[in-house]
Write a protein that holds these residues in place. Structure first.
Motif, mmCIF file in Angstrom:
data_model
loop_
_atom_site.group_PDB
_atom_site.id
_atom_site.type_symbol
_atom_site.label_atom_id
_atom_site.label_comp_id
_atom_site.label_asym_id
_atom_site.label_seq_id
_atom_site.Cartn_x
_atom_site.Cartn_y
_atom_site.Cartn_z
ATOM 1 N N VAL A 282 -3.618 -0.348 -0.296
ATOM 2 C CA VAL A 282 -3.181 -1.735 -0.118
ATOM 3 C C VAL A 282 -3.193 -2.108 1.373
ATOM 4 O O VAL A 282 -2.499 -1.463 2.178
ATOM 5 N N ASP A 283 -4.001 -3.072 1.725
ATOM 6 C CA ASP A 283 -3.914 -3.762 3.034
ATOM 7 C C ASP A 283 -3.836 -2.850 4.263
ATOM 8 O O ASP A 283 -3.028 -3.079 5.161
ATOM 9 N N LEU A 284 -4.695 -1.832 4.293
ATOM 10 C CA LEU A 284 -4.703 -0.944 5.471
ATOM 11 C C LEU A 284 -5.551 -1.598 6.564
ATOM 12 O O LEU A 284 -6.626 -1.135 6.912
ATOM 13 N N ILE B 28 0.151 -0.545 2.951
ATOM 14 C CA ILE B 28 1.123 -1.331 3.712
ATOM 15 C C ILE B 28 1.269 -2.720 3.055
ATOM 16 O O ILE B 28 0.250 -3.283 2.617
ATOM 17 N N ALA B 29 2.375 -3.351 3.026
ATOM 18 C CA ALA B 29 3.679 -2.856 3.443
ATOM 19 C C ALA B 29 4.487 -2.467 2.199
ATOM 20 O O ALA B 29 4.470 -3.182 1.206
ATOM 21 N N THR B 30 5.196 -1.364 2.309
ATOM 22 C CA THR B 30 5.961 -0.838 1.165
ATOM 23 C C THR B 30 6.748 -1.921 0.444
ATOM 24 O O THR B 30 6.731 -1.999 -0.790
ATOM 25 N N GLU B 31 7.452 -2.763 1.227
ATOM 26 C CA GLU B 31 8.412 -3.691 0.624
ATOM 27 C C GLU B 31 7.796 -5.044 0.244
ATOM 28 O O GLU B 31 8.487 -5.878 -0.327
ATOM 29 N N TYR B 32 6.542 -5.271 0.549
ATOM 30 C CA TYR B 32 5.882 -6.530 0.158
ATOM 31 C C TYR B 32 4.675 -6.236 -0.729
ATOM 32 O O TYR B 32 4.775 -6.271 -1.954
ATOM 33 N N CYS B 33 3.542 -5.970 -0.133
ATOM 34 C CA CYS B 33 2.325 -5.884 -0.942
ATOM 35 C C CYS B 33 2.253 -4.626 -1.801
ATOM 36 O O CYS B 33 1.744 -4.673 -2.917
ATOM 37 N N VAL B 34 2.763 -3.506 -1.292
ATOM 38 C CA VAL B 34 2.764 -2.284 -2.118
ATOM 39 C C VAL B 34 3.666 -2.489 -3.327
ATOM 40 O O VAL B 34 3.276 -2.226 -4.471
HETATM 41 C C1 VGL Z 1 2.284 -8.307 3.729
HETATM 42 C C2 VGL Z 1 3.954 -9.530 4.690
HETATM 43 C C3 VGL Z 1 3.147 -10.628 4.732
HETATM 44 C C4 VGL Z 1 1.820 -6.995 3.173
HETATM 45 C C5 VGL Z 1 1.469 -9.398 3.750
HETATM 46 O O1 VGL Z 1 0.634 -6.658 3.247
HETATM 47 O O2 VGL Z 1 2.677 -6.281 2.645
HETATM 48 N N1 VGL Z 1 3.528 -8.380 4.193
HETATM 49 N N2 VGL Z 1 1.909 -10.553 4.257
#
Ligand code: VGL
Length: 180
Positions: free
Chosen positions: A8-10, A123-129
């Motif tokens: 996720v989003d690396l 990344i990020a554990t608390e949002y996209c993960v």
């Molecule tokens: C993310 C905050 C805002 C993420 C994306 O990838 O977790 N976090 N946008």
């Protein structure tokens, strides 16, 4: 069990020096590179925002499509990635979950390839993960989060642990990469 690794989003903007950095963002890269050898299918998501989006009312601008900040972390072994899922592509959506990808139908792709278990990193554990893991559960996949392969932005201290606990309570398995 047919398993897929999800990254996720690396992206550069989520790593130290980037616009919305997870302090431990660099540390997960070697762990993820090692894990990639073990999986036939590897799905990578990218936050892929337009320059103007309501999402940037909540967050500093980051991962604007086509910019350096939206590129993968330079040390990620990109060539092993099977498929790229682009999300947050509209002018009003947050696109936290990889299942919100607009360039492909992720659930359809996973089912077509008979994937039934997802191992989630990034990344990020608390949002996209977290959003990706919870959507994956809802879609009926077995979901494991690799605890040493995820990093949080930690806007509030403790967000990382809280997110892991929320995921575990919902039915996500938590596992260290050494246990795999
Ligand atoms: C993310 C905050 C805002 C993420 C994306 O990838 O977790 N976090 N946008």
């Amino acid at each position: 069990m047919n398993q897929a690794l999800m990254i996720v989003d690396l992206q550069r903007d989520f790593c130290p020096g980037g616009a919305l950095a997870a302090p431990r963002g660099n540390e997960v890269v070697p762990v993820i590179n090692r894990l990639m050898d073990r999986f036939q299918w590897i799905v990578a998501s990218k936050d892929w925002h337009p320059a103007q989006t309501a999402h940037f009312d909540k967050w500093p601008p980051h991962c604007v499509r086509g910019t350096a900040g939206a590129a993968f972390h330079p040390d990620l072994d990109e060539q092993k990635i099977s498929i790229l899922a682009l999300k947050g592509t509209g002018e009003s959506d947050d696109g936290y979950s990889a299942f919100e990808a607009t360039n492909m139908d992720l659930i359809h792709w996973l089912r077509k390839n008979s994937v039934d278990a997802l191992y989630i990193t990034g990344i990020a554990t608390e949002y996209c993960v977290k959003a990706t893991a919870l959507d994956a559960l809802k879609a009926g996949f077995g979901v494991t989060v690799i605890t040493d392969a995820v990093a949080s932005v930690d806007v509030h201290t403790g967000d990382h642990e809280k997110a892991l606990q929320e995921m575990a309570a919902a039915g996500v398995k938590l596992m260290a990469s050494s246990e795999l």
